[in-house]
Design a protein around this motif. Sequence first.
Motif, PDB file in Angstrom:
ATOM      1  N   MET A 157       0.795  -1.232   0.137  1.00 22.08           N
ATOM      2  CA  MET A 157       0.063  -0.184   0.053  1.00 22.08           C
ATOM      3  C   MET A 157       0.896   1.401  -0.056  1.00 22.08           C
ATOM      4  O   MET A 157       0.428   2.202  -0.295  1.00 22.08           O
ATOM      5  CB  MET A 157      -0.900  -0.151   1.048  1.00 22.08           C
ATOM      6  CG  MET A 157      -0.497   0.560   2.544  1.00 22.08           C
ATOM      7  SD  MET A 157       0.712  -0.566   3.364  1.00 22.08           S
ATOM      8  CE  MET A 157       0.645  -0.089   5.107  1.00 22.08           C
ATOM      9  N   GLU A 164       2.147   5.157  -7.504  1.00 22.35           N
ATOM     10  CA  GLU A 164       1.436   6.373  -7.191  1.00 22.35           C
ATOM     11  C   GLU A 164       1.776   6.867  -5.812  1.00 22.35           C
ATOM     12  O   GLU A 164       2.114   8.192  -5.330  1.00 22.35           O
ATOM     13  CB  GLU A 164       0.167   6.340  -7.414  1.00 22.35           C
ATOM     14  CG  GLU A 164      -0.662   7.656  -7.060  1.00 22.35           C
ATOM     15  CD  GLU A 164      -2.164   7.556  -6.932  1.00 22.35           C
ATOM     16  OE1 GLU A 164      -2.893   8.418  -7.528  1.00 22.35           O
ATOM     17  OE2 GLU A 164      -2.816   6.477  -6.367  1.00 22.35           O
ATOM     18  N   THR A 165       1.712   6.055  -4.704  1.00 22.25           N
ATOM     19  CA  THR A 165       1.800   6.293  -3.331  1.00 22.25           C
ATOM     20  C   THR A 165       3.136   6.678  -3.171  1.00 22.25           C
ATOM     21  O   THR A 165       3.622   7.675  -2.316  1.00 22.25           O
ATOM     22  CB  THR A 165       1.183   5.202  -2.429  1.00 22.25           C
ATOM     23  OG1 THR A 165      -0.077   4.933  -2.876  1.00 22.25           O
ATOM     24  CG2 THR A 165       1.185   5.726  -0.988  1.00 22.25           C
ATOM     25  N   ALA A 168       3.981   9.872  -4.315  1.00 23.18           N
ATOM     26  CA  ALA A 168       3.515  11.075  -3.253  1.00 23.18           C
ATOM     27  C   ALA A 168       4.248  11.207  -2.175  1.00 23.18           C
ATOM     28  O   ALA A 168       4.842  12.337  -1.711  1.00 23.18           O
ATOM     29  CB  ALA A 168       2.180  10.808  -2.905  1.00 23.18           C
ATOM     30  N   LEU A 169       4.539  10.114  -1.652  1.00 20.93           N
ATOM     31  CA  LEU A 169       5.704   9.937  -0.370  1.00 20.93           C
ATOM     32  C   LEU A 169       6.825  10.603  -0.723  1.00 20.93           C
ATOM     33  O   LEU A 169       7.510  11.464   0.236  1.00 20.93           O
ATOM     34  CB  LEU A 169       5.606   8.431   0.122  1.00 20.93           C
ATOM     35  CG  LEU A 169       6.269   8.322   1.399  1.00 20.93           C
ATOM     36  CD1 LEU A 169       5.894   9.174   2.652  1.00 20.93           C
ATOM     37  CD2 LEU A 169       6.635   7.079   1.724  1.00 20.93           C
ATOM     38  N   TYR A 171       7.590  12.780  -3.090  1.00 14.87           N
ATOM     39  CA  TYR A 171       7.460  14.189  -3.094  1.00 14.87           C
ATOM     40  C   TYR A 171       7.393  15.173  -1.962  1.00 14.87           C
ATOM     41  O   TYR A 171       7.954  16.235  -1.754  1.00 14.87           O
ATOM     42  CB  TYR A 171       6.241  14.301  -4.156  1.00 14.87           C
ATOM     43  CG  TYR A 171       5.855  15.785  -4.141  1.00 14.87           C
ATOM     44  CD1 TYR A 171       6.643  16.605  -5.001  1.00 14.87           C
ATOM     45  CD2 TYR A 171       4.671  16.411  -3.823  1.00 14.87           C
ATOM     46  CE1 TYR A 171       6.293  17.948  -5.563  1.00 14.87           C
ATOM     47  CE2 TYR A 171       4.482  17.901  -4.131  1.00 14.87           C
ATOM     48  CZ  TYR A 171       5.383  18.495  -4.962  1.00 14.87           C
ATOM     49  OH  TYR A 171       5.103  19.917  -5.493  1.00 14.87           O
ATOM     50  N   ILE A 172       6.526  14.457  -0.933  1.00 10.99           N
ATOM     51  CA  ILE A 172       6.323  15.343   0.545  1.00 10.99           C
ATOM     52  C   ILE A 172       7.485  15.303   1.055  1.00 10.99           C
ATOM     53  O   ILE A 172       7.977  16.077   1.694  1.00 10.99           O
ATOM     54  CB  ILE A 172       4.998  14.676   1.143  1.00 10.99           C
ATOM     55  CG1 ILE A 172       3.894  14.956   0.231  1.00 10.99           C
ATOM     56  CG2 ILE A 172       4.945  15.161   2.335  1.00 10.99           C
ATOM     57  CD1 ILE A 172       3.239  16.290   0.369  1.00 10.99           C
TER      58      ILE A 172
END
Lengths: 263, 75
Positions: A157, A164-165, A168-169, A171-172
């Motif tokens: 997950m 995708e996740t 995002a992780l 990027y942040i």
Amino acid sequence: MSETRSVETSGADIETAIELGLKQLSVSRESVIVEILEEPSRGLLGLGARQAHVRLTTAAPPRPAPPTSTIQADVEPPVRAMVEDVDADEDDDLLPDGVTPVGEADMDEDARVGVATLQELLAKMQIDAEIMVYRAQVEDNEAPPWVLQIHGRDLGMLIGRRGETLSALQYITRLIASRELQRRANIVLDVEGYKSRREQMLHRLAERMAEQAVQMGRTVALEPMSPYERRIVHLTLRDHPDVITQSIGEGNHRKVTIIPHRR
Amino acid sequence: MKELVEYIAKSLVDDPSQVMVTEISRGSTTTLELEVAQEDMGRVIGKSGRVANAMRVLVRVVAAKHGRRVNLDII
């Protein structure tokens, strides 16, 4: 206006799926654009095997068309093996090498701030995982990034659909770490070696699809990919003698097309 | 979920004291409302909503662990 028709089919491998689609459309192979929607897989991360999925779209009226009528006919001749501009803050191109992890004493500030940020994020996401730090091994790069490799159980997950996740992780994490460092944090994230496996897969996919494009004498479109993944495909085929590559589409729909050389 | 959004937002804004996250649960859906200082809106939204979307992806992971759906609104 020519009417286009399209059909999606599956099969144990890509060839089988294409054959099935051609039968359904009753057209010859030369008159369709083949998009690989999903590669067949023996199962990744224990998720079980997947069939190959393809979409065939007639590029011309449904009759055997001469191989010259590609959808690429109207566009400018693409620059050979065009490598795209990737946003500075996009996914980076460097991957873990699987060498020995780096101890805390050998980390610089980028790595330390990156790890602290990621630890905080994972804790707030209620994810129990361990972070190993590696230095990416790349030639001709004066500052190889730190790879923060996340290990743990059931981290599928954290990767998400098509990464995708993970994206995002990363990027942040970079955004927060860069703000603290007041410069761009030289880090990349990975989960259980996902990116290196994906890279290998994309190399093989690119080679195979190039071969198909040449055999069929047709443009082959791959599924939409992230800038980082498209870049891998472009680079893999950069020196291929018989094809050129070009990305088409916008945003999330942007995908690589592999175009056989006109001789 | 609230803590995650709070942490990210506070790390990105100029004025962390004005970051406020409200969690509203209805049925199996949770709505998170993130408030920041007017001048900090751009930082939590990002270019074409990129920061906001990345935050949504991450809270969705946490929500899914609890079998819930989640919305993140920036107000």
